[in-house]
Design an enzyme around this catalytic site. Sequence first.
Site, PDB file in Angstrom:
ATOM      1  N   ASP A  72       0.939  -1.332  -0.181  1.00 61.22           N
ATOM      2  CA  ASP A  72       0.058  -0.165  -0.048  1.00 61.22           C
ATOM      3  C   ASP A  72       0.781   1.311  -0.035  1.00 61.22           C
ATOM      4  O   ASP A  72       2.065   1.004  -0.140  1.00 61.22           O
ATOM      5  CB  ASP A  72      -0.893   0.042   1.110  1.00 61.22           C
ATOM      6  N   HIS A 128       2.828  -8.480  -4.141  1.00 59.20           N
ATOM      7  CA  HIS A 128       1.742  -7.691  -3.972  1.00 59.20           C
ATOM      8  C   HIS A 128       2.401  -6.227  -3.904  1.00 59.20           C
ATOM      9  O   HIS A 128       3.121  -5.863  -2.638  1.00 59.20           O
ATOM     10  CB  HIS A 128       1.088  -7.927  -2.669  1.00 59.20           C
ATOM     11  N   ASP A 167       3.102 -16.904  -5.553  1.00 59.90           N
ATOM     12  CA  ASP A 167       3.580 -15.940  -6.278  1.00 59.90           C
ATOM     13  C   ASP A 167       2.679 -15.252  -7.165  1.00 59.90           C
ATOM     14  O   ASP A 167       2.849 -15.255  -8.383  1.00 59.90           O
ATOM     15  CB  ASP A 167       4.906 -16.225  -6.932  1.00 59.90           C
ATOM     16  N   GLU A 207       3.448 -10.085  -0.119  1.00 62.11           N
ATOM     17  CA  GLU A 207       3.736  -8.566  -0.386  1.00 62.11           C
ATOM     18  C   GLU A 207       5.241  -8.360  -0.142  1.00 62.11           C
ATOM     19  O   GLU A 207       6.224  -8.838   0.293  1.00 62.11           O
ATOM     20  CB  GLU A 207       3.093  -7.835   0.946  1.00 62.11           C
TER      21      GLU A 207
END
Length: 727
Positions: free
Chosen positions: A316, A643, A699, A708
């Site tokens: 994020d 991610h 993955d 992540e």
Amino acid sequence: MEQDPREKIFNGCFNEGTDGWFSDDRTPVSAVDGKLRADVPGGTTNPWEAIIGQNDILLQQGRPYTLSFSASASRPVRVRVRVQPGEPPFDPAPLTQDVDLGPEQSYTFTFTSGLDTDRGQVVFQIGGNSEAWVFDVDDVSLIGGDPLPPYVPDTGPRVRVNQVGYLPSGPKRATVVTDSPEPIPWQVNNSAGVAVAAGASTPRGPDASSGQQVHTVDFSAVTQPGTGYTLSADGETSYPFDISATIYDQLRSDALHFFYIQRSGIAIEDALAPGYARPPGHLGAPPNHGDTSVPCQPGTGDYELDVHGGWYDAGDQGKYVVNGGIATHQLLSQHERTQTATGANPDPLSDGSLRIPEHGNGVPDILDEARWELEFLLRMQVPADQPLAGMAHHKIHDEKWTGLPLSPDQDGEVRLLHPPSTAATLNLAATAAKGARLYAPFDQDFAARCLTAARTAWTAAQAHPANLASPTDATGGGAYDDDQVTDEFYWAAAELFITTGEQPYLDALRASPYWTGEAFPPDGFSWQQVAAVGRIDLATVPNTLPDADRAAARASVQAAADQYLATARDQAYGMPLTQDEYEWGSNSVILNKLAVIATAFDLTGDQRYRDGVLEGLDYLFGRNALNQSYVTGYGAHHSHNQHSRLYGHQLNPALPAPPAGSIAGGPNTGLEDPKAKRLLLDYTVKPPKRPEPQFCYVDDIQSWSTNEVAINWNSALAWIISFAADQ
């Protein structure tokens, strides 16, 4: 009743709660009595303004499908049901159907798919009403097309090696997956196919972390540098590997370069990071609201702060003081180790060594990179004229979660400062105190600013010792909650004492339960357990501790390293991780344990600690059950779909993949994300069966709980690779 093998909906009966289902931020959902319940807000105009659904639906062009469900509404309403592409513009949709709801009723619709995609979407568009209402749905099913193929990871040859390679003088071990009860012959060939060593394996029996029967091969006698070596055993040949004294040199640079690409508030230059150039994020240029004048979360304060800069935390684009704190600490410690450890090489971290815009300014590049985050941490301190002055805001991030992928300069969400916390304040105190001593030779004004901020934060934390971050404050960003901060007090006191030598900080250390208590958790230190980093600095950095106390600190480091080495000896794959420790970020658990073992080597020179670190790295670079190197760009079979909103290549080929040197979080038995659950859980048994721990990894960019990226994981990688390269 046995599930139809052509079923495309995951958890359609909601036996697993809401797993696999999404909703918009304004529409809270929950599992109630085996149904999905949505509290639908009023005041919307269009159906799509409130939505629940499921992604990653396999649709095959020209094939018939049947969608069925039961649903009810707390009052008569009309909703829209769609089967559609999972990306804008969400058309053409193979099915669009308006449905009038009231008391519970079953519905069935058939259609032929005009799409051929594995990223379809089933959605219930439930907006468009002036008044709030309650939506219940159950027994959602989409049957059609071919059966979903079982997920089978590509594990490659049964001979598992460090795919990057081995140091000439270091240990060289491999793991062979085989049912043979007796030793099996093995052979190492060079790149020309010539045998250079041979021997017999050591049976290890069943490995609890993988569920495999395995043998160990030790070919440490092979010391001749070269490329393209292979190991053959039991009819299988490993991926190639090198033997070289420089195998980790480029990775030392790449692991640190990750932080430049993660920077917020600055344009990323293509000349420094080819393929990763982007405009500055969160400086206020539309659509950004920016981080230059961020308001407080309601109820937190009535002021705004300029908190630009720093690193985006993980997948994020939030920025979190407790995670930024330990990541900054590890970069600073990487530099500080070159001043305290015999054989540590400062040159690869020096001015001009890294690919950052500040090189050539007379300051070691690693300190320039760490300063980018440290200055952000300083900006998070509550101003003197406000309540809770001197404390640090816990985090700053978007008010709502954003989708994948998303360039930071295109983020249009409101950003908010979240309440100050004791943990964040002590992270600021510790990192700023450490920075004060390390930046002093290069920028005395900045060093003084750091020390002033550290003292202020320490005083504020003492005045507010129990301001804990809320575990439920997790909309738009992670909670990063911590219900125990005695370890943060110990760490901050340690750094302030090392930097100043002042008695009050020594008194605080002696009053801490960690003064004589165990500072090294069995599962390693982390952002949530930081006493160990304070203990390591007390043991390694020159300070005025009495000799007996300093000797005790050093002995505790060595004792912890012995404990971690014992764990590694019990593992057939050679890493200090038990089958119970495969958690979110398990690869960083390994790295942080290796850092303790490496510190024991720095303190004692005992070769077994050095060898333990190098063998532990083998797991991360492919000597594992999946035959997977978890570091992008390193090894024949490596992670490359981590991610992240920044690195969206898997979703959009025009975007970059994660940069070389990015480490994936690693296997996680929790399987908290729907992608991992959908692929890895066996729903033919009750409760659903998880794979063995080492196989709890995918993955895939959607598997945030196993795959992540994060700054604290890369800082751990950078520290330990710097140590390994020095060997």
